[in-house]
Design a protein around this motif. Structure first.
Motif, PDB file in Angstrom:
ATOM      1  N   PHE A 109      47.216  61.871  33.056  1.00 57.28           N
ATOM      2  CA  PHE A 109      47.821  61.912  34.392  1.00 57.28           C
ATOM      3  C   PHE A 109      49.148  62.676  34.363  1.00 57.28           C
ATOM      4  O   PHE A 109      49.383  63.562  35.191  1.00 57.28           O
ATOM      5  CB  PHE A 109      48.034  60.483  34.894  1.00 57.28           C
ATOM      6  N   PHE A 110      50.010  62.338  33.411  1.00 60.52           N
ATOM      7  CA  PHE A 110      51.317  62.994  33.342  1.00 60.52           C
ATOM      8  C   PHE A 110      51.191  64.467  32.946  1.00 60.52           C
ATOM      9  O   PHE A 110      51.927  65.310  33.455  1.00 60.52           O
ATOM     10  CB  PHE A 110      52.217  62.259  32.348  1.00 60.52           C
ATOM     11  N   ALA A 111      50.257  64.772  32.049  1.00 60.07           N
ATOM     12  CA  ALA A 111      50.087  66.164  31.627  1.00 60.07           C
ATOM     13  C   ALA A 111      49.473  67.013  32.734  1.00 60.07           C
ATOM     14  O   ALA A 111      49.940  68.121  33.016  1.00 60.07           O
ATOM     15  CB  ALA A 111      49.214  66.220  30.377  1.00 60.07           C
ATOM     16  N   ASP A 112      48.438  66.489  33.388  1.00 59.79           N
ATOM     17  CA  ASP A 112      47.738  67.252  34.427  1.00 59.79           C
ATOM     18  C   ASP A 112      48.632  67.550  35.628  1.00 59.79           C
ATOM     19  O   ASP A 112      48.430  68.552  36.324  1.00 59.79           O
ATOM     20  CB  ASP A 112      46.490  66.493  34.901  1.00 59.79           C
ATOM     21  N   GLY A 113      49.620  66.672  35.870  1.00 56.80           N
ATOM     22  CA  GLY A 113      50.499  66.878  37.017  1.00 56.80           C
ATOM     23  C   GLY A 113      51.716  67.734  36.705  1.00 56.80           C
ATOM     24  O   GLY A 113      52.599  67.887  37.556  1.00 56.80           O
ATOM     25  N   TYR A 150      53.511  79.703  34.732  1.00 53.79           N
ATOM     26  CA  TYR A 150      52.090  79.819  35.047  1.00 53.79           C
ATOM     27  C   TYR A 150      51.218  79.089  34.019  1.00 53.79           C
ATOM     28  O   TYR A 150      49.997  79.251  34.006  1.00 53.79           O
ATOM     29  CB  TYR A 150      51.683  81.292  35.109  1.00 53.79           C
ATOM     30  N   ASN A 151      51.836  78.304  33.180  1.00 56.95           N
ATOM     31  CA  ASN A 151      51.109  77.619  32.115  1.00 56.95           C
ATOM     32  C   ASN A 151      50.783  76.185  32.520  1.00 56.95           C
ATOM     33  O   ASN A 151      51.688  75.374  32.745  1.00 56.95           O
ATOM     34  CB  ASN A 151      51.933  77.602  30.826  1.00 56.95           C
ATOM     35  N   ARG A 152      49.503  75.888  32.610  1.00 50.96           N
ATOM     36  CA  ARG A 152      49.099  74.510  32.877  1.00 50.96           C
ATOM     37  C   ARG A 152      49.223  73.702  31.590  1.00 50.96           C
ATOM     38  O   ARG A 152      49.196  74.243  30.476  1.00 50.96           O
ATOM     39  CB  ARG A 152      47.648  74.439  33.374  1.00 50.96           C
ATOM     40  N   ASN A 186      47.238  79.033  27.243  1.00 51.91           N
ATOM     41  CA  ASN A 186      46.118  79.343  26.342  1.00 51.91           C
ATOM     42  C   ASN A 186      46.434  78.949  24.897  1.00 51.91           C
ATOM     43  O   ASN A 186      45.761  79.387  23.963  1.00 51.91           O
ATOM     44  CB  ASN A 186      45.786  80.839  26.418  1.00 51.91           C
ATOM     45  N   GLN A 187      47.470  78.134  24.718  1.00 50.94           N
ATOM     46  CA  GLN A 187      47.863  77.691  23.379  1.00 50.94           C
ATOM     47  C   GLN A 187      47.669  76.183  23.225  1.00 50.94           C
ATOM     48  O   GLN A 187      47.476  75.462  24.210  1.00 50.94           O
ATOM     49  CB  GLN A 187      49.332  78.043  23.103  1.00 50.94           C
ATOM     50  N   ARG A 188      47.736  75.745  21.974  1.00 50.19           N
ATOM     51  CA  ARG A 188      47.711  74.314  21.675  1.00 50.19           C
ATOM     52  C   ARG A 188      49.013  73.918  20.993  1.00 50.19           C
ATOM     53  O   ARG A 188      49.582  74.708  20.242  1.00 50.19           O
ATOM     54  CB  ARG A 188      46.527  73.963  20.762  1.00 50.19           C
TER      55      ARG A 188
END
Length: 330
Positions: A128-132, A137-139, A216-218
């Motif tokens: 929840f915290f990450a998705d919000g 421009y990086n999700r 696009n990174q981890r």
């Protein structure tokens, strides 16, 4: 090049919510003490007022927990949204209704399953915290799974704790049966196994939390568990030997060791984390905040927490690797 984070949270964004949660927690404890005596006696079930008392205390407790979770959201939201990286704030967009539903669902399922559902609830909150949140421009997305958290907890905490309990019980019987050498050996072995397993549990939990997608990174904790084991054991022993006086330094050095193992990239490691410390000055600063919290009987605690977050969160950085050659860990 090192790119530092900058935490800019202010008192008005943190302190009121902290005190609000504290008041609700104290109210919940008071209600539990008040109504606990009325429902603790097994014969109370035959009293006509038992069910009403139990229902009222349970409903009030749930409402208070609901209130704590409602206040927890702006705390986390403000901490994240006031974080700056590469001169740009992390943006957040959290829906209060979705958060409250997630909290109620998680609380009820965790209660019904006697705690078994808790790892999946924690994973859902992390998602929840990450998705919000987003940065430029990086999700941002959290990749940890509840099932893995559950497995780590069972294998490295619950099973070792059960083994510790069994060995302590056997050892105690040995001591009582005048076989003190054997009994003490069982107790010592039990505690050693539990400390070792607990240390690895802590490391694997760090790895579980640090499993994030950024654009696009981890972002992951790239070390093997053994790389942090002796650091945690050594710092923990120093904290115990000094009767806690060294504890802030132990925490900071463990924090720095973990920070150095954080890596960023897709196929190759493109950046590594780090933490800048001025060890004894930072140790003194931590003790200053702790003592102020003690002297004020906890009133200063939220300011202390906020200042520690700002001071040490802003010491964390990512150092870019010009020519990436190392493969990213899975």
């Amino acid at each position: 090049m090192k790119n530092y984070f900058n935490f800019t949270i202010k008192a008005k964004q943190f302190v009121p919510y902290f005190f609000g949660m504290l008041v609700l927690v104290i109210a919940g404890v008071a209600i539990d003490i008040t109504f606990g005596g009325a429902t603790s006696n097994p014969m109370a079930i035959f009293d006509g007022g038992f069910l009403l008392t139990w229902l009222v205390s349970t409903l009030v407790s749930l409402v208070l927990v609901f209130g704590v979770m409602a206040l927890y959201l702006p705390v986390i939201s403000n901490v994240i949204s006031t974080t700056i990286y590469k001169e740009q704030n992390i943006e957040v967009d959290y829906n209060l209704r979705s958060w409250l539903w997630l909290s109620v669902k998680g609380l009820l399922l965790t209660t019904i399953t006697f705690g078994i559902y808790a790892p999946w609830w924690v994973a859902a909150m992390m998602r929840f915290f990450a998705d919000g949140a987003s940065h430029g421009y990086n999700r941002i997305a959290f990749r940890g799974k509840g099932g893995r958290f559950f497995a780590i907890t069972v294998l490295l905490f619950i099973v070792p704790f059960a083994l510790l309990s069994a060995l302590v019980a056997v050892g105690s019987m040995g001591v009582m049966a005048e076989e003190s050498g054997y009994g003490l050996l069982m107790i010592i072995v039990g505690w050693l196994l539990f400390v070792v397993a607990g240390t690895f549990y802590q490391i694997y939990i760090y790895k579980w939390y640090l499993d994030i997608e950024y654009g696009n990174q981890r972002i992951v904790l790239g070390c093997k568990p053994g790389a942090l084991f002796w650091t945690i054991i050594g710092e923990g022993l120093l904290a115990i030997i000094t009767l806690g006086i060294y504890s802030p330094m132990a925490f900071l050095r463990i924090y720095r060791a973990v920070a150095r193992e954080v890596v960023v990239g897709r196929e190759k490691i493109e950046a590594r984390g780090g933490l800048s410390l001025t060890p004894w000055k930072d140790w003194a600063y931590c003790w200053g905040q702790i003592l102020l919290s003690i002297v004020t009987v906890g009133i200063y605690l939220p300011w202390a927490m906020m200042r520690l977050i700002r001071r040490f969160g802003s010491r964390f950085y990512f150092k870019t690797i010009d020519r990436p050659t190392e493969t990213m860990p899975e």
